[in-house]
Design an enzyme around this catalytic site. Structure first.
Site, PDB file in Angstrom:
ATOM      1  N   ASP A 174       0.826  -1.210   0.000  1.00  0.00           N
ATOM      2  CA  ASP A 174       0.000   0.000   0.000  1.00  0.00           C
ATOM      3  C   ASP A 174       0.859   1.259   0.000  1.00  0.00           C
ATOM      4  O   ASP A 174       1.559   1.543   0.965  1.00  0.00           O
ATOM      5  CB  ASP A 174      -0.903   0.000   1.229  1.00  0.00           C
ATOM      6  CG  ASP A 174      -1.972   1.073   1.169  1.00  0.00           C
ATOM      7  OD1 ASP A 174      -1.985   1.838   0.189  1.00  0.00           O
ATOM      8  OD2 ASP A 174      -2.788   1.158   2.097  1.00  0.00           O
ATOM      9  N   ASP A 372      -1.440   6.305  -6.607  1.00  0.00           N
ATOM     10  CA  ASP A 372      -1.775   5.379  -5.531  1.00  0.00           C
ATOM     11  C   ASP A 372      -2.072   3.996  -6.101  1.00  0.00           C
ATOM     12  O   ASP A 372      -2.876   3.858  -7.010  1.00  0.00           O
ATOM     13  CB  ASP A 372      -3.000   5.906  -4.767  1.00  0.00           C
ATOM     14  CG  ASP A 372      -3.386   5.007  -3.609  1.00  0.00           C
ATOM     15  OD1 ASP A 372      -2.484   4.567  -2.871  1.00  0.00           O
ATOM     16  OD2 ASP A 372      -4.584   4.730  -3.443  1.00  0.00           O
TER      17      ASP A 372
END
Length: 492
Positions: A174, A372
């Site tokens: 992440d 992201d």
């Protein structure tokens, strides 16, 4: 006579108008296009519904998972990177339901990221907030996955060794969070994971962090018990992980061990983190893995989420020579996120009309564009999204339209096509370089019967996000030492 003269003038006017329009049409450049392979995309939607990792051995625990990088610096290393479909068979029998499930998670993820920025801009600390109490429905428990900031991450996994001797675990990657954590025995409340839960008593290098340590002070939510640091990472949907903050050995197979990595040893973990043992934070904050190992760069290439293929997460390997390079921008308010210098968009080779500086990050922390890996669909502010969508629709008059699906408002019925030409969509960056997206990265199937949607979405937040659907098949490199982001298509 007057009438005849007037008719002649009118005829000359129409002739001139026709010739002028024809000249303009000949001189105007034709829109640049990409080919979308409709048939291949639809075959993949059917494949993911039937794919079973245990039968196909797509992400076997016995296969060699680690190998040395060919980095010229000699200090680089690589970790295999797989999509969630390689780890866990979907419980959905209909692709449209699978897409809706993904989009629901994605919306929660985006809400969490934008809230993070909103709190930082307004000077609100997470310690001042209380988690929202949420009842999890039984059917929700079968839906992966929550990662470092909220539902919707956890689409990409790797295998990491923890402890000494090392035990191997599937971990979510992440870029939108910093704190690394893993479920630990004894469990007060632990969710189901693929591997046995980590037992700290079996590791010789497990060491609790003291309350006075720098690592403890860097946590956004912490407490002290018996002189030892406790951590909590809580999420906007009411999910959380709580436990001891410790240092431990983390290993990457043949690339060796890294001792003293600060991570959370979670004894109480609530939410939809199904399958993964924990999370590896790749954000820009001081507690992320990238910061703790002092990585000068890292990169990843995300395979299609409907594919059983794999790629790698590389550390210290630099930017590929053919990279489309953009500035990596740091926010004074949120050090976790990786902002990129996006200056504009184009469709069919024609610029999308937006005010100058539209995507800039301002001094207060508002605006900007982040890259992201946990967000699926790229989000732009409404003005930018509407202009992008309208430009695409204008240059796609021959595509048969159909109704919207979930957050997508621009969809097409391509059931009768095997391939189609679509206008090229490109991102333009500070410094003058541009990234042309493959057609399958912005016109995606939402069912198995031929409905494809324009895969961008509007946001009311000032924050824009380049999501993983638009990144698929492209190696995304973060040169942390020189503050650059590189995009290298076809480098998986």
């Amino acid at each position: 006579m007057a009438t005849s003269l007037s008719s002649s003038k009118l005829s000359l006017f129409f002739l001139f108008s026709f010739l002028f329009a024809s000249t303009l049409a000949r001189n105007s450049p034709s829109p640049t296009t990409k080919i979308l392979d409709v048939l291949a995309s639809l075959k993949q939607t059917q494949h993911i519904l039937s794919f079973d990792p245990q039968i196909s051995n797509g992400f076997s625990k016995s296969q060699p998972l680690f190998f040395n990088s060919s980095s010229s610096s000699g200090s680089g290393f690589s970790i295999p990177l797989h999509s969630r479909g390689s780890l866990r068979k979907t419980h959905h029998v209909d692709y449209k339901n699978l897409v809706r499930s993904r989009l629901d998670r994605d919306s929660a993820r985006v809400n969490s990221l934008t809230t993070e920025v909103l709190l930082a801009v307004n000077g609100v600390r997470k310690t001042e907030l209380k988690p929202v109490v949420t009842e999890l429905e039984p059917e929700a428990l079968s839906t992966p996955v929550i990662s470092g900031t909220s539902q919707g991450s956890g689409e990409y996994f790797t295998r990491v060794g923890v402890g000494n001797p090392a035990k191997q675990f599937y971990m979510v990657l992440d870029t939108g969070s910093d704190v690394n954590w893993i479920q630990c025995e004894p469990c007060t409340d632990c969710y189901q994971q693929s591997d046995p839960i980590f037992d700290p008593s079996t590791s010789s290098t497990y060491s609790p962090v003291t309350c006075e340590s720098r690592q403890c002070s860097l946590l956004r939510q912490s407490a002290c018990r018996g002189g030892k640091c406790l951590y909590q990472v809580s999420y906007g949907d009411g999910s959380y992980t709580v436990g001891d903050f410790v240092t431990e050995t983390v290993s990457f197979g043949n690339s060796g061990d890294i001792k003293g990595v600060a991570l959370g040893c979670g004894h109480t973990n609530e939410g939809l983190f199904v399958a993964a043992a924990g999370l590896v934070g790749l954000g820009g904050g001081p507690l992320s893995l990238t910061s703790q190992i002092k990585a000068t760069s890292f990169s990843y290439c995300l395979v299609d989420r409907d594919s059983a293929g794999s790629s790698t997460l590389d550390f210290n390997s630099g930017l590929p020579a053919d990279s489309v390079v953009a500035p990596l921008i740091r926010s004074r308010k949120v050090d976790t996120f990786y902002y990129v210098g996006l200056t504009g968009l184009s469709v069919g080779g024609q610029p999308v009309q937006l005010p100058p500086g539209f995507f800039e990050l301002d001094q207060s922390g508002n605006g900007g564009v982040i890259v992201d890996c946990g967000t699926a669909i790229t989000r732009f502010q409404e003005e930018a999204y509407n202009a992008l969508r309208d430009a695409f629709v204008k240059l796609s008059p021959d595509l048969p339209t159909t109704g919207g699906v979930a957050l997508f408002d621009t969809c097409y019925n391509l059931a009768s096509r095997t391939s189609v030409k679509v206008p090229k969509v490109a991102f333009h960056f500070s410094g003058g370089m541009s990234l042309d997206l493959p057609a399958k990265n912005y016109l995606i199937p939402v069912d198995s019967s031929g409905t494809f949607c324009f895969a961008f979405a509007p946001t009311t937040s000032s924050l824009s996000i380049i999501g993983n659907v638009q990144q698929q098949g492209t190696r995304v490199s973060f040169d942390l030492a020189n503050n650059k982001v590189g995009f290298s298509p076809q480098k998986c």
